[in-house]
Design an enzyme around this catalytic site. Structure first.
Site, PDB file in Angstrom:
ATOM      1  N   GLY A 116       0.839  -1.194   0.000  1.00 53.62           N
ATOM      2  CA  GLY A 116       0.000   0.000   0.000  1.00 53.62           C
ATOM      3  C   GLY A 116       0.875   1.247   0.000  1.00 53.62           C
ATOM      4  CD  GLN A 157       3.128   5.726   3.189  1.00 53.28           C
ATOM      5  OE1 GLN A 157       2.183   5.250   2.585  1.00 53.28           O
ATOM      6  NE2 GLN A 157       4.049   4.980   3.744  1.00 53.28           N
ATOM      7  CB  CYS A 165       4.975   1.907   7.982  1.00 54.85           C
ATOM      8  SG  CYS A 165       4.535   3.491   7.230  1.00 54.85           S
ATOM      9  CG  LEU A 166       6.417   0.941   1.964  1.00 57.36           C
ATOM     10  CD1 LEU A 166       5.864   1.231   0.565  1.00 57.36           C
ATOM     11  CD2 LEU A 166       7.474  -0.156   1.914  1.00 57.36           C
ATOM     12  CG  HIS A 194      -0.942   1.184   7.465  1.00 45.99           C
ATOM     13  ND1 HIS A 194      -0.053   0.673   8.404  1.00 45.99           N
ATOM     14  CD2 HIS A 194      -0.181   1.979   6.645  1.00 45.99           C
ATOM     15  CE1 HIS A 194       1.156   1.150   8.164  1.00 45.99           C
ATOM     16  NE2 HIS A 194       1.115   1.943   7.093  1.00 45.99           N
ATOM     17  CD  GLU A 195      -1.285   2.491   2.904  1.00 44.96           C
ATOM     18  OE1 GLU A 195      -0.799   3.630   2.943  1.00 44.96           O
ATOM     19  OE2 GLU A 195      -0.610   1.464   3.094  1.00 44.96           O
ATOM     20  CG  HIS A 249       0.222   6.692   5.862  1.00 42.82           C
ATOM     21  ND1 HIS A 249       1.279   7.117   6.631  1.00 42.82           N
ATOM     22  CD2 HIS A 249       0.469   5.381   5.579  1.00 42.82           C
ATOM     23  CE1 HIS A 249       2.145   6.109   6.799  1.00 42.82           C
ATOM     24  NE2 HIS A 249       1.671   5.045   6.179  1.00 42.82           N
TER      25      HIS A 249
HETATM   26  O1  K1U Z   1       1.702   2.350   4.041  1.00 47.79           O
HETATM   27  C1  K1U Z   1       2.744   1.749   3.885  1.00 47.79           C
HETATM   28  O2  K1U Z   1       3.769   2.203   4.325  1.00 47.79           O
HETATM   29  C2  K1U Z   1       2.766   0.420   3.172  1.00 47.79           C
HETATM   30  C3  K1U Z   1       2.724  -0.764   4.126  1.00 47.79           C
HETATM   31  C4  K1U Z   1       1.297  -1.238   4.205  1.00 47.79           C
HETATM   32  C5  K1U Z   1       0.941  -2.173   5.324  1.00 47.79           C
HETATM   33  C6  K1U Z   1       1.651  -3.315   5.593  1.00 47.79           C
HETATM   34  C7  K1U Z   1       1.281  -4.176   6.617  1.00 47.79           C
HETATM   35  C8  K1U Z   1       0.180  -3.892   7.367  1.00 47.79           C
HETATM   36  C9  K1U Z   1      -0.523  -2.739   7.117  1.00 47.79           C
HETATM   37  C10 K1U Z   1      -0.156  -1.883   6.083  1.00 47.79           C
HETATM   38  C11 K1U Z   1       3.649  -1.835   3.557  1.00 47.79           C
HETATM   39  O3  K1U Z   1       3.465  -2.281   2.479  1.00 47.79           O
HETATM   40  S1  K1U Z   1       4.965  -2.384   4.555  1.00 47.79           S
HETATM   41  C12 K1U Z   1       5.701  -3.685   3.575  1.00 47.79           C
HETATM   42  C13 K1U Z   1       4.898  -4.949   3.568  1.00 47.79           C
HETATM   43  O4  K1U Z   1       4.033  -5.142   4.391  1.00 47.79           O
HETATM   44  C14 K1U Z   1       5.155  -5.989   2.547  1.00 47.79           C
HETATM   45  C15 K1U Z   1       6.177  -5.876   1.638  1.00 47.79           C
HETATM   46  C16 K1U Z   1       6.387  -6.863   0.691  1.00 47.79           C
HETATM   47  C17 K1U Z   1       5.569  -7.951   0.643  1.00 47.79           C
HETATM   48  C18 K1U Z   1       4.559  -8.094   1.545  1.00 47.79           C
HETATM   49  C19 K1U Z   1       4.339  -7.104   2.493  1.00 47.79           C
HETATM   50 ZN    ZN Z   2       2.528   3.186   6.208  1.00 45.02          ZN
END
Ligand code: K1U
Ligand code: ZN
Length: 167
Positions: free
Chosen positions: A46, A51, A91-92, A133-134, A137
C-alpha cells in the site's frame, strides 16, 4: 512513470492532514500510476499520497501475491467497522520496524475510482488492515502512534540516527 521518494518517520510532513481531491485529472492519474510503481518497487502492499509528500486524499493498495490487483482509492471514507483483529504491521515510512496493531477486522469503504465513479467495497483481514493503515496516513497518523510512548521514542531515535548516518 516515475519512482517517487518516500518520506521517513519522524518527518513532520507525515503528520499533514490531506485535502479532498476535487477532480480526477490526467495529473492525478499520473500521480496514482507513479505511486503504484513506487509501491511495487519498494516493495509494499500500500502507499498513501502523504508518504510521497502529496497531501491529497489518494491511496493505492495491492495485497495480491501476483501484484496484479491494484486498487486506487480517491477520497476514501469508511462507512462501517466491525470486529477486531491484531496484526503485525510494517510501513514504508518506518523502514525495518514491525509491530502489532489492533484494527477493525471488517470494513465497508466508499471511494472514487480513476474514472471518477463512486464505489463501495467490503474488506476483511489484510485488505481491511491495509485500507485503515493508508487512511491513517491521509489523516496524518503513522502506525507507530498506536505503540507505547517508550517504543515511539526508541523508533524515533533509531530512524533519526539512520538518517544522519545516510547523509
Ligand atoms: O503504508 C505503507 O507504508 C505500506 C505498508 C502497508 C501495510 C503493511 C502491513 C500492514 C498494514 C499496512 C507496507 O506495504 S509495509 C511492507 C509490507 O508489508 C510488505 C512488503 C512486501 C511484501 C509483503 C508485504
Ligand atoms: Zn505506512
Amino acid at each position: 512513470m516515475a519512482l517517487l521518494p518516500i518520506l521517513h518517520y519522524p518527518d513532520p510532513r507525515l503528520h499533514t492532514v490531506a485535502k479532498p481531491v476535487a477532480e480526477v485529472t490526467p495529473e492525478l492519474r499520473q500521480l496514482a500510476a507513479d505511486m503504484a510503481e513506487t509501491m511495487y518497487a519498494a516493495p509494499g502492499i500500500g502507499l498513501a499520497a502523504t508518504q510521497v509528500d502529496r497531501h491529497i486524499r489518494l491511496l493505492v493498495i495491492d495485497i495480491s501475491e501476483e501484484k496484479n490487483r491494484l486498487h486506487t482509492f480517491i477520497n476514501p471514507r469508511i462507512l462501517l467497522k466491525e470486529g477486531e483483529i491484531v496484526h503485525e504491521e510494517g510501513c514504508l515510512s518506518v523502514p525495518g520496524i514491525y509491530d502489532k496493531v489492533t484494527r477493525a477486522e471488517h470494513i465497508r469503504v466508499q471511494a472514487t475510482d480513476l474514472a471518477g465513479e463512486t464505489f463501495e467495497l467490503e474488506a476483511n483481514g489484510l485488505m481491511a488492515i491495509c485500507i485503515q493503515h493508508e487512511i491513517d496516513h491521509l489523516n496524518g497518523k503513522v502506525f507507530v502512534e498506536y505503540l507505547s510512548r517508550l517504543k515511539q521514542t526508541r523508533i524515533k531515535s533509531k530512524l533519526s540516527k539512520q538518517a544522519r548516518e545516510a547523509m
